[in-house]
Design an enzyme around this catalytic site. Structure first.
Site, PDB file in Angstrom:
ATOM      1  N   ASN A   9      -9.472   2.969 -12.075  1.00  0.00           N
ATOM      2  CA  ASN A   9      -9.341   1.512 -12.184  1.00  0.00           C
ATOM      3  C   ASN A   9     -10.740   0.915 -12.037  1.00  0.00           C
ATOM      4  O   ASN A   9     -11.276   0.845 -10.943  1.00  0.00           O
ATOM      5  CB  ASN A   9      -8.399   1.010 -11.069  1.00  0.00           C
ATOM      6  N   LYS A  11     -11.584  -2.039 -12.376  1.00  0.00           N
ATOM      7  CA  LYS A  11     -11.517  -3.434 -11.904  1.00  0.00           C
ATOM      8  C   LYS A  11     -12.391  -4.319 -12.825  1.00  0.00           C
ATOM      9  O   LYS A  11     -12.407  -4.073 -14.027  1.00  0.00           O
ATOM     10  CB  LYS A  11     -11.889  -3.507 -10.427  1.00  0.00           C
ATOM     11  N   HIS A  95      -1.048  -4.629  -8.327  1.00  0.00           N
ATOM     12  CA  HIS A  95      -2.192  -4.242  -7.492  1.00  0.00           C
ATOM     13  C   HIS A  95      -2.396  -5.296  -6.393  1.00  0.00           C
ATOM     14  O   HIS A  95      -2.234  -6.491  -6.637  1.00  0.00           O
ATOM     15  CB  HIS A  95      -3.450  -4.122  -8.359  1.00  0.00           C
ATOM     16  N   GLU A  97      -4.966  -6.550  -5.171  1.00  0.00           N
ATOM     17  CA  GLU A  97      -5.960  -7.594  -5.476  1.00  0.00           C
ATOM     18  C   GLU A  97      -5.338  -8.711  -6.305  1.00  0.00           C
ATOM     19  O   GLU A  97      -5.748  -9.865  -6.219  1.00  0.00           O
ATOM     20  CB  GLU A  97      -7.180  -6.975  -6.184  1.00  0.00           C
ATOM     21  N   GLU A 173      -1.037   2.406  -2.179  1.00  0.00           N
ATOM     22  CA  GLU A 173      -2.388   1.911  -1.938  1.00  0.00           C
ATOM     23  C   GLU A 173      -2.391   0.995  -0.723  1.00  0.00           C
ATOM     24  O   GLU A 173      -2.190  -0.227  -0.854  1.00  0.00           O
ATOM     25  CB  GLU A 173      -2.882   1.097  -3.150  1.00  0.00           C
ATOM     26  N   GLY A 179     -11.454   0.118  -0.785  1.00  0.00           N
ATOM     27  CA  GLY A 179     -12.847  -0.334  -0.741  1.00  0.00           C
ATOM     28  C   GLY A 179     -13.460  -0.370   0.644  1.00  0.00           C
ATOM     29  O   GLY A 179     -14.508  -0.982   0.849  1.00  0.00           O
ATOM     30  N   SER A 219     -10.311   4.301  -1.277  1.00  0.00           N
ATOM     31  CA  SER A 219     -11.529   4.968  -0.781  1.00  0.00           C
ATOM     32  C   SER A 219     -11.564   6.466  -1.046  1.00  0.00           C
ATOM     33  O   SER A 219     -12.063   7.229  -0.213  1.00  0.00           O
ATOM     34  CB  SER A 219     -11.715   4.697   0.712  1.00  0.00           C
TER      35      SER A 219
END
Ligand code: 13P
Length: 258
Positions: A9, A11, A95, A97, A173, A179, A219
């Site tokens: 991904n 992003k 997701h 985000e 996730e 991250g 991560s």
């Protein structure tokens, strides 16, 4: 043995098509000897039509998001049928985000999931809790402390028929691992996977729950990927940051899927 599913991904990166194509070509070359993985690259929408032409069977295009209608007056949106038309195979939906910055709810994700299935694309459905408080003092993941994963799954899968469940890949996730440089441990992932399977089993029966692929994201890199996959019994990985470094991403694939 089932092939591992490795999803990159990207992003909102990189910021030029030139860099995107360079990264793509590097990964494409580096994965020629990878036998045991199906690799999916999810670049930003604008690069998809150019890159989609270069994909092969083992290496395919995915989208990071889509809208829940197939066409119409929805300024700025991209529909699953458009993605299908340019050769995409997978779409990431839900997701964290998107939840965090674009206020997507599980109800919206549910509509997107239905639209992706309708377009005969494969959804990668993200679930995950926000904090690590979901682990008890012994480090075991307990859904009693955080009912979010169950709640998300139930709402997102609402109305999805049993016959379509096998097409969905679940991506576990945890938000706290994305991250942060602090991936979930193998134990964390395995207990989350068992929990997810239990929720699916309660909704659709045990057989379906056992065949559904559960991948992990948060991560991951070439140093932890093999352990995470083995101890967590993950069926694959959803990779963010490490997928933007061609050498690192190829190293990662090689340690889990040669
Ligand atoms: P990182 O690998 O950068 O933690 O991102 C994970 C992720 O969000 C993939 O979708």
């Amino acid at each position: 043995m089932n092939k591992k599913l490795i999803v990159a991904n990207w992003k909102m990166n990189p910021v030029t098509y030139k860099e995107a194509e360079e990264l793509f070509r590097f990964v494409e070359k580096g994965m020629r000897d990878i036998k045991n993985a199906e690799v999916v690259l999810c670049p930003p929408f604008v690069y998809l039509p150019m890159l989609a032409r270069l994909f092969s069977k083992q290496f395919c295009a995915g989208a990071q998001n889509c809208f829940y209608e197939q066409g119409g007056a929805y300024t700025g949106e991209v529909s699953p049928l458009m993605l299908k038309d340019i050769g995409c195979k997978y779409v990431i939906v839900g997701h964290s985000e998107r939840r965090q910055y674009f206020f997507e709810t599980s109800e919206i994700v549910n509509k997107k999931l239905k639209a992706v299935i309708e377009a005969e694309l494969k959804p990668i459905l993200c679930v995950g809790e926000d904090t690590r408080d979901s682990f008890d003092s012994k480090g075991h993941w307990t859904h009693e402390l955080d009912p979010k994963v169950k709640e998300q799954l139930v709402l997102m899968l609402n109305g999805i028929p049993k016959s379509k469940i096998g097409e969905i890949v679940i991506a576990y996730e945890p938000v706290w691992a994305i991250g942060t440089g602090k991936p979930a441990t193998g134990d964390d992932i395995l207990s989350a996977k068992i929990f997810i399977q239990k929720v699916i089993s309660d909704l659709y029966g045990r057989k379906v729950s056992q065949t559904m692929r559960v991948i992990y994201g948060g991560s991951t890199d070439s140093k932890n990927a093999a352990v995470v996959m083995k101890e967590g019994q993950a069926d694959g990985l959803l990779v963010g940051g490490a997928s933007l470094d061609g050498e690192e991403f190829v190293r990662m694939m090689k340690c889990i899927a040669l």
